[in-house]
Each structure stands twice: as structure tokens, then as C-alpha cells.
Design a protein around this motif. Structure first.
Motif, PDB file in Angstrom:
ATOM      1  N   ASP A   1      27.237  48.024  40.123  1.00 22.81           N
ATOM      2  CA  ASP A   1      27.353  47.051  41.204  1.00 22.81           C
ATOM      3  C   ASP A   1      26.705  48.180  42.388  1.00 22.81           C
ATOM      4  O   ASP A   1      27.228  48.999  42.805  1.00 22.81           O
ATOM      5  N   ASP A   2      25.426  47.619  43.151  1.00 18.99           N
ATOM      6  CA  ASP A   2      24.868  48.418  44.224  1.00 18.99           C
ATOM      7  C   ASP A   2      25.512  48.065  45.410  1.00 18.99           C
ATOM      8  O   ASP A   2      25.384  48.561  46.547  1.00 18.99           O
ATOM      9  N   LYS A   3      26.554  46.944  45.571  1.00 19.73           N
ATOM     10  CA  LYS A   3      27.307  46.627  46.768  1.00 19.73           C
ATOM     11  C   LYS A   3      28.399  47.766  47.084  1.00 19.73           C
ATOM     12  O   LYS A   3      29.380  47.690  46.335  1.00 19.73           O
ATOM     13  N   PRO A   4      28.298  48.248  48.391  1.00 20.52           N
ATOM     14  CA  PRO A   4      29.191  49.374  48.370  1.00 20.52           C
ATOM     15  C   PRO A   4      30.488  48.575  48.712  1.00 20.52           C
ATOM     16  O   PRO A   4      30.662  47.776  49.619  1.00 20.52           O
ATOM     17  N   GLU A   5      31.799  49.095  48.591  1.00 18.32           N
ATOM     18  CA  GLU A   5      33.089  48.728  49.157  1.00 18.32           C
ATOM     19  C   GLU A   5      33.313  49.021  50.419  1.00 18.32           C
ATOM     20  O   GLU A   5      32.719  50.073  50.999  1.00 18.32           O
ATOM     21  N   LYS A   6      33.676  48.029  51.347  1.00 16.13           N
ATOM     22  CA  LYS A   6      34.067  48.456  52.606  1.00 16.13           C
ATOM     23  C   LYS A   6      35.249  49.060  52.919  1.00 16.13           C
ATOM     24  O   LYS A   6      36.356  48.799  52.015  1.00 16.13           O
ATOM     25  N   MET A   7      35.643  49.646  53.862  1.00 19.51           N
ATOM     26  CA  MET A   7      36.774  50.414  54.245  1.00 19.51           C
ATOM     27  C   MET A   7      37.400  49.460  55.293  1.00 19.51           C
ATOM     28  O   MET A   7      36.732  48.810  56.421  1.00 19.51           O
ATOM     29  N   THR A   8      38.716  49.669  55.417  1.00 15.94           N
ATOM     30  CA  THR A   8      39.490  48.978  56.503  1.00 15.94           C
ATOM     31  C   THR A   8      39.794  50.057  57.322  1.00 15.94           C
ATOM     32  O   THR A   8      39.949  51.273  57.122  1.00 15.94           O
TER      33      THR A   8
ATOM     34  N   GLY B   1      42.701  51.281  58.043  1.00 17.30           N
ATOM     35  CA  GLY B   1      43.864  51.986  57.490  1.00 17.30           C
ATOM     36  C   GLY B   1      43.533  52.909  56.533  1.00 17.30           C
ATOM     37  O   GLY B   1      44.339  53.668  56.102  1.00 17.30           O
ATOM     38  N   ASP B   2      42.158  52.697  56.150  1.00 13.41           N
ATOM     39  CA  ASP B   2      41.743  53.643  54.909  1.00 13.41           C
ATOM     40  C   ASP B   2      41.325  55.068  55.524  1.00 13.41           C
ATOM     41  O   ASP B   2      40.830  54.965  56.551  1.00 13.41           O
ATOM     42  N   GLU B   3      41.790  55.992  54.696  1.00  9.10           N
ATOM     43  CA  GLU B   3      41.233  57.409  55.197  1.00  9.10           C
ATOM     44  C   GLU B   3      39.940  57.765  54.415  1.00  9.10           C
ATOM     45  O   GLU B   3      39.477  58.953  54.727  1.00  9.10           O
ATOM     46  N   ALA B   4      39.484  56.926  53.244  1.00  4.79           N
ATOM     47  CA  ALA B   4      38.315  57.174  52.492  1.00  4.79           C
ATOM     48  C   ALA B   4      37.988  55.949  51.835  1.00  4.79           C
ATOM     49  O   ALA B   4      38.682  54.842  51.739  1.00  4.79           O
ATOM     50  N   MET B   5      36.768  56.015  51.072  1.00  2.00           N
ATOM     51  CA  MET B   5      36.332  54.915  50.502  1.00  2.00           C
ATOM     52  C   MET B   5      37.061  54.739  49.268  1.00  2.00           C
ATOM     53  O   MET B   5      37.144  55.811  48.501  1.00  2.00           O
ATOM     54  N   PRO B   6      37.350  53.575  48.633  1.00  2.00           N
ATOM     55  CA  PRO B   6      37.860  53.213  47.436  1.00  2.00           C
ATOM     56  C   PRO B   6      37.193  53.989  46.366  1.00  2.00           C
ATOM     57  O   PRO B   6      36.193  54.006  46.295  1.00  2.00           O
ATOM     58  N   GLY B   7      38.002  54.592  45.643  1.00  2.00           N
ATOM     59  CA  GLY B   7      37.329  55.547  44.364  1.00  2.00           C
ATOM     60  C   GLY B   7      36.978  56.789  44.671  1.00  2.00           C
ATOM     61  O   GLY B   7      36.733  57.503  43.859  1.00  2.00           O
ATOM     62  N   THR B   8      37.255  57.209  45.894  1.00  2.00           N
ATOM     63  CA  THR B   8      37.165  58.836  46.466  1.00  2.00           C
ATOM     64  C   THR B   8      37.984  59.539  45.583  1.00  2.00           C
ATOM     65  O   THR B   8      39.082  59.308  45.517  1.00  2.00           O
TER      66      THR B   8
END
Length: 56
Positions: A2-9, A11-18
Motif C-alpha cells: 500500500d503506497d498510501k501513507p497513513e495520516k497523523m492526527t 494527538g499523534d506523536e509519530a506516524m502509525p507503525g513507527t
């Protein structure tokens, strides 16, 4: 793949999966995704945020 990057909200400190992060319940809406009948601006309505784990 999946080439679509997940977006941060906000409240997130980092991208999901970091590495070194994990999902947690949003502290603003306590996991409901809503505040006063509206989508929580901290988690984007998911009720979850990504934050650093571990300590030291």
C-alpha cells in the motif's frame, strides 16, 4: 504493498507503525472519538492516538 501513507492526527506523536510507538486511548475524548457531540479534534474521531512507548 500500500503506497498510501497513513495520516497523523494532532494527538499523534509519530506516524502509525513507527518503531517505539503504540496506539493508546485518546486522552481528550477517552476513546469515544467525540466531544460534545462532535468529532474529537485530537484523534480525528478514531478514539485512538499514536504515542511513544517505553521509558527511561
Amino acid at each position: 504493498m500500500d503506497d498510501k501513507p497513513e495520516k497523523m492526527t494532532p494527538g499523534d506523536e509519530a506516524m502509525p507503525g513507527t518503531d517505539g510507538t503504540g496506539e493508546d486511548v485518546c486522552p481528550d475524548c477517552t476513546g469515544s472519538g467525540r466531544i460534545d457531540g462532535r468529532q474529537c479534534p485530537n484523534c480525528g474521531g478514531t478514539g485512538r492516538i499514536v504515542e511513544g512507548i517505553g521509558g527511561g
